[in-house]
Structure formats: C-alpha cells, structure tokens
Write an enzyme that holds these catalytic residues in place. Structure first.
Site, PDB file in Angstrom:
ATOM      1  N   GLY A 215       0.766  -1.238   0.000  1.00 12.61           N
ATOM      2  CA  GLY A 215       0.000   0.000   0.000  1.00 12.61           C
ATOM      3  C   GLY A 215       0.796   1.286   0.000  1.00 12.61           C
ATOM      4  O   GLY A 215       0.272   2.326   0.392  1.00 12.61           O
TER       5      GLY A 215
ATOM      6  N   ASN B 225       1.671   3.067  -2.581  1.00 12.66           N
ATOM      7  CA  ASN B 225       0.981   3.985  -3.498  1.00 12.66           C
ATOM      8  C   ASN B 225      -0.305   4.508  -2.875  1.00 12.66           C
ATOM      9  O   ASN B 225      -0.631   5.687  -3.011  1.00 12.66           O
ATOM     10  CB  ASN B 225       0.684   3.308  -4.838  1.00 12.66           C
TER      11      ASN B 225
ATOM     12  N   LEU C  27      -4.616  -6.762  -7.809  1.00 12.88           N
ATOM     13  CA  LEU C  27      -4.227  -7.814  -8.743  1.00 12.88           C
ATOM     14  C   LEU C  27      -5.359  -8.592  -9.397  1.00 12.88           C
ATOM     15  O   LEU C  27      -5.110  -9.486 -10.181  1.00 12.88           O
ATOM     16  CB  LEU C  27      -3.270  -8.792  -8.030  1.00 12.88           C
TER      17      LEU C  27
ATOM     18  N   LEU D 299      -8.764  -8.945 -11.880  1.00 13.29           N
ATOM     19  CA  LEU D 299      -9.459  -8.322 -13.003  1.00 13.29           C
ATOM     20  C   LEU D 299     -10.762  -7.703 -12.479  1.00 13.29           C
ATOM     21  O   LEU D 299     -11.483  -8.326 -11.694  1.00 13.29           O
ATOM     22  CB  LEU D 299      -9.768  -9.373 -14.075  1.00 13.29           C
ATOM     23  N   ILE D 300     -11.052  -6.497 -12.919  1.00 15.95           N
ATOM     24  CA  ILE D 300     -12.278  -5.809 -12.472  1.00 15.95           C
ATOM     25  C   ILE D 300     -13.471  -6.403 -13.219  1.00 15.95           C
ATOM     26  O   ILE D 300     -13.460  -6.492 -14.452  1.00 15.95           O
ATOM     27  CB  ILE D 300     -12.175  -4.294 -12.741  1.00 15.95           C
TER      28      ILE D 300
ATOM     29  N   HIS E 231       0.410   0.767 -13.936  1.00 13.35           N
ATOM     30  CA  HIS E 231       1.120  -0.463 -14.295  1.00 13.35           C
ATOM     31  C   HIS E 231       2.624  -0.165 -14.325  1.00 13.35           C
ATOM     32  O   HIS E 231       3.023   0.873 -14.870  1.00 13.35           O
ATOM     33  CB  HIS E 231       0.650  -0.967 -15.657  1.00 13.35           C
TER      34      HIS E 231
ATOM     35  N   ASP F 140      -4.883  -4.410 -18.416  1.00 15.35           N
ATOM     36  CA  ASP F 140      -3.903  -3.436 -18.936  1.00 15.35           C
ATOM     37  C   ASP F 140      -4.160  -2.956 -20.359  1.00 15.35           C
ATOM     38  O   ASP F 140      -3.225  -2.552 -21.048  1.00 15.35           O
ATOM     39  CB  ASP F 140      -2.475  -4.012 -18.836  1.00 15.35           C
TER      40      ASP F 140
ATOM     41  N   GLU G 183       6.133   6.207  -9.682  1.00 18.60           N
ATOM     42  CA  GLU G 183       4.724   6.070  -9.285  1.00 18.60           C
ATOM     43  C   GLU G 183       4.358   7.114  -8.246  1.00 18.60           C
ATOM     44  O   GLU G 183       3.338   7.797  -8.367  1.00 18.60           O
ATOM     45  CB  GLU G 183       4.470   4.669  -8.722  1.00 18.60           C
TER      46      GLU G 183
END
Length: 191
Positions: free
Chosen positions: A15, A17, A85, A87-88, A104, A145, A174
């Site tokens: 965490g 970011n 990590l 997929l939405i 990414h 992505d 980032e």
C-alpha cells in the site's frame, strides 16, 4: 450539491501507493480518499489505512464478483487501483465507465496482461534486454492493462539493474506522478 469527489483505493499489497495518494489529497479542496478496499485480509495496506485514519475493508472473490458489491461504492466517484491484482468485473467497469484508474509498472502495451505485476514485470523487462522501462497510468476496461493510456513516464535501465533496483526506480516514478495524474484527469472531467 456534493462538494467533494470521493475516491476508493483498491490494493492487494503493502500500500505505499495508496498511502502516497491519501497524503497527496489530504488537504485537497475537491478530492478525498474515502476508503481503502483490499482482497487480502493481511495486506499491509490495512495498517497504512489505520495510521492515516482511512476506513479499510477486506472482501472475498465471491463478494467482488457479485453485483451487490456496488452498494459498497455508493458514495464513490472514482476507483483507483494501486497494486490491485484482480481483473475488475464487467458490471463494475460498466458502472464506473472511464472512472477506474490503474497504474502499471511498465510501458504498456509491452509487459502487460494477466500475471504481469511487480517483480514479474521487472524481471521480464530485464530479460527482454530493454534500455528503458517506466510506468503507465491508464483507464480500466474489461481486459488486463488494455484501457486508454492517460500518462507514461520512462526511466533508464542499466546493466547493473536487478528486478529489485528496477522496482525502486518504478516506485519513485509512481509516487511522483500517480496522484498528480489522478488529480489532472478528475479535474479535466469536472469541467
């Protein structure tokens, strides 16, 4: 009229970011981080959330795939993926069309897709004998992505770089760019 734009951060790991984004928007006049959600109960992001006084919540795969999960996000305007990590699901992409932002750790479209995250990406970049790498901040669609790019930043790769040293270079990018790109994108849509 609602005076704040609420963000939910989804994270799966330590965490850093997420913490950086929360701190960036702490005193912001328009944008605020409302909550941090994770698919891992023991993810360090929960400790960071506690320290930052931000509510955090852990959810299961079944809960995330169920369309009723959207109720958790009732007062959320944008979703930010910070090391998340999974997929939405399509229902969530549809409900938050152009309002889910991901970062990414490579220059997409190279080194993206299912299973490409963290040190796996950095190792692949080094194995691919690339001279540069970087970050891509993009909108999320139904595929890993492949959403529209909002921003890319590069950094050089040296012969001495390892996946770990590359990870540090990427984290620096980032932390510098992600919150600013989020803010710029949201402001551009608010006009």
């Amino acid at each position: 009229m609602k005076n704040k734009i609420n963000l939910a951060i989804l994270a799966s790991g330590s965490g850093s970011n997420a913490e950086n984004i929360v701190q960036y928007f702490e005193q912001h006049e328009i944008i605020q981080v409302k909550e941090i959600l994770s698919n891992k109960k023991d993810a360090y992001v929960h400790e960071r959330a506690k320290k930052l006084n931000i509510p955090s919540y852990t959810f299961s795969k079944e809960e995330f795939q169920d369309t009723s999960f959207i109720k958790r996000l009732a007062d959320i305007d944008y979703i930010v993926l910070a090391g998340f990590l999974w997929l939405i699901p399509k229902y969530l992409v549809s409900a938050f069309q152009n309002r889910i932002i991901n970062i990414h750790p490579a220059l997409l479209p190279k080194y993206g897709g299912k299973g490409m995250y963290g040190d796996r990406v950095h190792k692949a970049v080094i194995d691919g004998k690339e001279k540069t790498t970087g970050i891509t901040i993009h909108l999320v669609n139904e595929k890993y992505d492949e959403g529209e790019h909002l921003f890319q930043a590069e950094c050089p790769i040296t012969d001495q770089d390892t996946p770990q040293t590359l990870a540090q270079k990427i984290h620096n990018l980032e932390h510098k760019d992600f919150p600013q790109v989020i803010e710029k994108y949201i402001r551009s849509r608010a006009k």
